[in-house]
Design an enzyme around this catalytic site. Sequence first.
Site, PDB file in Angstrom:
ATOM      1  N   CYS A  99       0.827  -1.193   0.000  1.00  0.00           N
ATOM      2  CA  CYS A  99       0.000   0.000   0.000  1.00  0.00           C
ATOM      3  C   CYS A  99       0.865   1.247   0.000  1.00  0.00           C
ATOM      4  O   CYS A  99       2.066   1.174   0.205  1.00  0.00           O
ATOM      5  CB  CYS A  99      -0.910   0.019   1.210  1.00  0.00           C
ATOM      6  SG  CYS A  99       0.050  -0.171   2.710  1.00  0.00           S
ATOM      7  N   CYS A 137       2.844   1.880   3.109  1.00  0.00           N
ATOM      8  CA  CYS A 137       4.088   1.132   3.261  1.00  0.00           C
ATOM      9  C   CYS A 137       5.248   1.971   2.758  1.00  0.00           C
ATOM     10  O   CYS A 137       6.314   2.015   3.357  1.00  0.00           O
ATOM     11  CB  CYS A 137       4.062  -0.157   2.437  1.00  0.00           C
ATOM     12  SG  CYS A 137       2.756  -1.271   2.899  1.00  0.00           S
ATOM     13  N   ASP A 188      48.855  12.197 -36.232  1.00  0.00           N
ATOM     14  CA  ASP A 188      49.460  13.242 -35.444  1.00  0.00           C
ATOM     15  C   ASP A 188      50.870  12.727 -35.129  1.00  0.00           C
ATOM     16  O   ASP A 188      51.102  11.523 -35.138  1.00  0.00           O
ATOM     17  CB  ASP A 188      48.628  13.418 -34.169  1.00  0.00           C
ATOM     18  CG  ASP A 188      49.347  14.199 -33.110  1.00  0.00           C
ATOM     19  OD1 ASP A 188      49.840  15.282 -33.456  1.00  0.00           O
ATOM     20  OD2 ASP A 188      49.413  13.732 -31.960  1.00  0.00           O
ATOM     21  N   ASP A 211      45.535  11.865 -30.381  1.00  0.00           N
ATOM     22  CA  ASP A 211      44.959  11.704 -29.047  1.00  0.00           C
ATOM     23  C   ASP A 211      43.604  12.401 -29.036  1.00  0.00           C
ATOM     24  O   ASP A 211      43.360  13.346 -29.778  1.00  0.00           O
ATOM     25  CB  ASP A 211      45.923  12.191 -27.953  1.00  0.00           C
ATOM     26  CG  ASP A 211      45.895  13.683 -27.782  1.00  0.00           C
ATOM     27  OD1 ASP A 211      44.923  14.183 -27.199  1.00  0.00           O
ATOM     28  OD2 ASP A 211      46.836  14.334 -28.246  1.00  0.00           O
ATOM     29  N   ASP A 263      43.543  16.573 -30.389  1.00  0.00           N
ATOM     30  CA  ASP A 263      43.241  16.420 -31.808  1.00  0.00           C
ATOM     31  C   ASP A 263      41.752  16.257 -32.062  1.00  0.00           C
ATOM     32  O   ASP A 263      41.352  15.909 -33.174  1.00  0.00           O
ATOM     33  CB  ASP A 263      43.998  15.211 -32.369  1.00  0.00           C
ATOM     34  CG  ASP A 263      45.504  15.378 -32.238  1.00  0.00           C
ATOM     35  OD1 ASP A 263      45.959  16.514 -32.403  1.00  0.00           O
ATOM     36  OD2 ASP A 263      46.199  14.392 -31.970  1.00  0.00           O
TER      37      ASP A 263
END
Lengths: 125, 844
Positions: free
Chosen positions: B101, B104, B519, B718, B722
């Site tokens: 309920c 509760c 890179d 990376d 980059d």
Amino acid sequence: MSLDLILVNAVGLALIALIAWFFWGKPRTGMKAAAASGEIQEISIAVKGGYTPDVIVAKLGRPIRLRFTRRESSACSEKVVFPDLGLAADLPEGVEVVIDAKPDKAGVYDFRCGMGMLRGKLIVE
Amino acid sequence: MRRDPVETTSATTGFNPAALMSRIDFQVRLPSGAAPASGFGSALTTLRGVGSVHYNGSSGILSLDYEAEATDLAQILAAIEAEGGRLVCSDYRIGVKGIHCASCVSRIEGALKAIPGVLEAVVNPATEEAAMTFVQGTASPASLEQAIEASGYGVEPPEGLRDAKPEAEKDRAYRRLMRRFIFALVVSIPVVLASYPEIFPFFSGVDAGTMRILWLGIGALTLVVLLWSGGDFVLGAWNALGHRTANMDTLIASGTLTAWIFSMLVTLFPSLLPQKAAQPFFDVVSVVIALVVLGQALELRAKGRTGEAIKKLMGMQARTARVLRDGREEELAVEEVLVGDVVIVRPGEKIPVDGLIVEGSSTIDESMITGESLPVQKARGDEVIGATINATGAFRFRATKVGKDTALAQIVKLVESAQNSKAPIARMADLVSGYFVPLVMILAIIAFMLWFNFGPAPRVSFALVSAVTVLIIACPCALGLATPMSLMVGIGKGAERGVLIRSGEALQNAGGIGIVAFDKTGTITKGKPELTDIVTAGGFERTEILALVASLEDASEHPLARAIVDAALRENIALRASEAFEAVPGYGARARVSGRGVTIGNAAFMAASATELGPLEKTAERLSGEGKTAMFISIDGRAAGLVAVADTVKDDSRTAIERLHRMGIRTVMITGDNRRTAEAIARAVGIDEVLAEVRPEGKSKEIAELKAEGRRVAMVGDGINDAPALAEADIGIAIGTGTDVAIEASDITLIRGSLEDVVTAIDVSRTTLRNIKQNLFGAFFYNALGVPIAMGILYPFSGTLLSPLIAGAAMAFSSVTVVANANRLRYYRPRAYEGGAAGHGRKE
């Protein structure tokens, strides 16, 4: 042309028309349901030859919890996939499987069975 | 978390040393920039009943003794927050039994919120779960569970931990299919014997009346096969009809049902059709169902193996963790570890979750997550990653990320999500799948009509057989499975080797790469300067120079200094104490080492102290032509030599680039460095083209220009500096991101730093793409060929019609073939690792 030929051809053509209409002519809306509001938007989806409901409308920003229950043993529906969200789950028969989604964008996200035969939409707005 | 009574000797005003003190440890995060240690916590000591307060800046632990009688925990928490500290909280979820309920809900929530330190508690009656947030160090899972039980409810593990075992589920489904297959097979034997009297003449002497009874019996048996062994098809078809959709079930069910109904009709009313046409074909029903069910069982088995990669990744996780709770060591399942728990790790053990070391130190093998091949030294305050292996020492750490937040879980999630994504190549199959089944049904009707109108006698038999064969031979599954199966295996294969491909689209793009742009710093090179040359002059010895210079540089903070010190340490040269160290920014540094005046710096620095460089100047020029930075050394005012430092090339960059060339890929280097340095590196690794002196913001423009040439361009760099160039490229490949895999917005992430993995990424993509194409072609070709043959296109030439039994076999094995072909990818080994000792990938 004999009677049986006429009969077979007429029934054949009628069947073709019936198939085309039945599968392709249906309105594409399906059954629509809005996910219950609350902290988590939840909805239960029955999987049985299709998804009930197959159009689910949810609000953007709050997590969406979809509760799938497969109610058949046909292998066709054993998996549900959300390709755009990268989510998928196996659906064992009779077991509720929860998929949590939280799309970052509004939009329509398709979901389907493993082979794309059964389809549904998650609309996030 | 500890909360044990401790004795204390320190006393402040308003504080009773004789009272029973509680000690509590919080984990607190300070806003960045705030000065910790110093002022933090001073407001706390003014609170009544609070004794000593100690904040450790590196671990973020705030320890505080307080008198439980006099102070409210809530007040303490408020005071911490008032000083700008953010309390680290744990989320905890638990299943609650016996909610019926609304009252509760509020009762449980109230009981939970009454516990000091619980900030929030929400009970969801629908999921029968309680979710709470509590400040670490205050409540514990045990106390939360006790509170729920004390208010009259039961607790159970939350839903995520109750999941059915997928393995067992698959096994159950397999056995179920096999039972159905065996039944259909057993029934098929007598049916086939009866159906082909010309081959099996057992029933040739039987009279028509007995034969009819026999057929009725067979009809009943095959009906059981149809409804039990083929029950999934019939029910599946029926369910699909309810949604006005059709699938494989529809085809198999309509094909076998048509055959059964026809056969039953001619058995019951043999006079309905001419005698030659009135032949039942119950064999189609049982044999086709047997074959298709067998096909499904085999497919299930084969599919189970496609998810292997994920299982391997998940298998890397520790199963249990030793956690300190309420002062006791407890062995818990790894899922039960909470953020904030202190976890104990012994030598040789797997680290269960991510966290920060609070006590002890060790070396840790992190290769499986970060790709760093050497074990890493870690001590108090350092981060540890779950699933890595503790080598030597014992330590305790505080869990910061658990469950789905750990680095490993993020990797798994990324891979799973990619495996479930779409590849653009599948678009065609996707489009077709919506029309496929109804179209096949229409074709079956057309076949029937054609045979009935123009076919030879018995027309009904021919018409019916061809229609049924069309329904049975068409296989939408093969089309639907073609792409996802290969993607699943291919992406998983990449993941096993530390190559994380983000989606099917990324995989498809990577497969078509024509140019790879790199890179330089940190991608082709190690990104860290190293000592490359020592040139001696004036009669000085090499080791002596190195020892003196390294001792000098040990005091320096210049980035190049570290390279010299490291070189000396590598050669086991002991560093000596230096005095009177002085650095002149932009020129060099000097100090006294072992009583000698040591100077290092550029030519201008040497000129300032009137040091004659002589031939060293020429050498320096040559070295800088090779892209190195040369520094002169003088000892006691005399030129002693020079050292050169450079960012060196990674060991395997050269071979990786060579392999790319062999794959027909052009390589380009984009760098902000000067042309001379850049070209020296490019020569060393064999790169085709150099774009030097490119400003960081210009990199994406260069990529756009490469794209304009019309070939697909990948950019390797990376993920942070980059990022714009990675985004501009058709495929952005982020390298060596360690644990941040999930954050990077790249298409492909390489966990390890090696360029070999760029080769692997492209190669695995190409191989997978080829596999997908084979599958798609096979599936299209199969259907495009099978359906017309079933309709009888070959009849004018061969005089026979395709048997529905053969159609059943073809259909059953077409989808198995697709899965099996995708499974071939499991044996994929990247070219990079073939032959030679270069392989550091796992070998199968």
